[in-house]
Design an enzyme around this catalytic site. Structure first.
Site, PDB file in Angstrom:
ATOM      1  N   ARG A  32      91.598  24.970  26.202  1.00 20.58           N
ATOM      2  CA  ARG A  32      91.928  26.385  26.038  1.00 20.58           C
ATOM      3  C   ARG A  32      93.394  26.679  26.344  1.00 20.58           C
ATOM      4  O   ARG A  32      93.973  27.616  25.800  1.00 20.58           O
ATOM      5  CB  ARG A  32      91.019  27.235  26.922  1.00 20.58           C
ATOM      6  CG  ARG A  32      89.561  27.217  26.481  1.00 20.58           C
ATOM      7  CD  ARG A  32      88.748  28.216  27.261  1.00 20.58           C
ATOM      8  NE  ARG A  32      87.361  28.250  26.820  1.00 20.58           N
ATOM      9  CZ  ARG A  32      86.454  29.103  27.282  1.00 20.58           C
ATOM     10  NH1 ARG A  32      86.791  29.998  28.204  1.00 20.58           N
ATOM     11  NH2 ARG A  32      85.215  29.071  26.840  1.00 20.58           N
ATOM     12  N   ASP A 142      86.835  45.439  30.724  1.00 19.99           N
ATOM     13  CA  ASP A 142      86.847  43.978  30.691  1.00 19.99           C
ATOM     14  C   ASP A 142      88.165  43.517  31.290  1.00 19.99           C
ATOM     15  O   ASP A 142      89.149  44.273  31.299  1.00 19.99           O
ATOM     16  CB  ASP A 142      86.697  43.454  29.259  1.00 19.99           C
ATOM     17  CG  ASP A 142      86.158  42.027  29.224  1.00 19.99           C
ATOM     18  OD1 ASP A 142      84.938  41.854  29.031  1.00 19.99           O
ATOM     19  OD2 ASP A 142      86.953  41.077  29.416  1.00 19.99           O
TER      20      ASP A 142
END
Length: 271
Positions: A32, A142
């Site tokens: 990632r 979030d």
């Protein structure tokens, strides 16, 4: 990535956003972070580590790191029994108790790319169309700025909206004029019902007005038990008495001492 750098990343990520980084996640983290290395024109993870923990990195790169390490999986009408309970039982009960005296407040905590709060908006709009005087507000939060941008755009593939009923599609979704694109957008009158904000669960949480309902589903599975309990206490502090907390079916409150009583599978009422 050397063991020292991974340990440093892991400790920081756990402290900053509560996510566990056991050794088994090393390969995932390396994969990632590749995109960030390319974006910053850095040669290796050691260089990225040094940059991240520099003053400039803490100011500009931290948000990108958190975007990279957070997992965002969600769907419209995920765990549909929750929305059946909301629409057919809890909302009528709330309206009987409060009438039109104030707005119903609901929070999608860990909203990812927006499918959950937009599902809420459709369900609550449906209820409001049949319940005169019923008003509501939706907060969606979030930690990832990337998924919040996606949520605000409110554009989804046709495949994504399969769980949405035909009647809701007609009322709340707009099909792309270019039919070859297979895209839909949430209608503007629905988009306006959701307030999106960035929020880190590891920071103090103090909402201006307590919530009547909190959905935090399949988020706490990434946290250690102590972190889960700390977060749940924050939720309780921001949830009205008689309000409800929804969690994911892979999550449990067993063994935790909280002012919550279970009223249905993975649904709790604030005492």
């Amino acid at each position: 990535m050397c063991a020292r750098d991974f340990a440093r990343f892991g400790e920081f990520i756990h402290t900053e956003c509560g996510i566990k980084m056991p050794p088994g996640k090393k390969t995932m983290l390396e994969a990632r972070l590749q995109k960030r290395l390319r974006a910053l024109d850095l040669d290796d993870y050691g260089s990225y580590c040094e940059y991240l923990f520099s003053p400039a990195g803490m100011e500009t790169e931290l948000v990108h790191l958190l975007d990279v390490v957070t997992t965002n999986t969600t769907d419209f009408f995920r765990e549909p029994r929750h929305f059946d309970l909301l629409l057919n039982t809890l909302l009528p009960r709330w309206r009987t108790r409060h009438g039109g005296s104030r707005a119903f407040r609901i929070w999608s905590a860990g909203c990812s790319s927006g499918e959950e709060p937009y599902t809420m908006a459709m369900v609550l709009s449906d209820f409001a169309s049949r319940a005169q005087g019923f008003t509501f507000s939706i907060l969606a939060t979030d930690i990832s700025t990337r998924v919040l941008e996606h949520a605000r755009r409110a554009i989804y593939s046709m495949d994504k909206i399969k769980p949405v009923s035909e009647s809701y599609r007609k009322r709340f979704l707009l099909r792309s004029k270019d039919r070859s694109r297979e895209l839909v957008r949430i209608a503007p009158e629905v988009r306006r019902l959701v307030a999106f904000q960035r929020l880190n669960f590891m920071e103090p949480i103090s909402l201006e007005t307590p919530m009547d309902m909190i959905f935090c589903r399949n988020v706490m599975i990434y946290f250690e038990r102590a972190t889960q309990e700390e977060l749940l206490r924050k939720f309780c502090a921001n949830l009205r008495r008689g309000g409800h907390l929804f969690i994911g079916h892979s999550e449990s409150l067993t063994g935790l001492t909280l002012p919550l009583k279970q009223i249905a599978p993975t649904v709790y009422e604030r005492e």
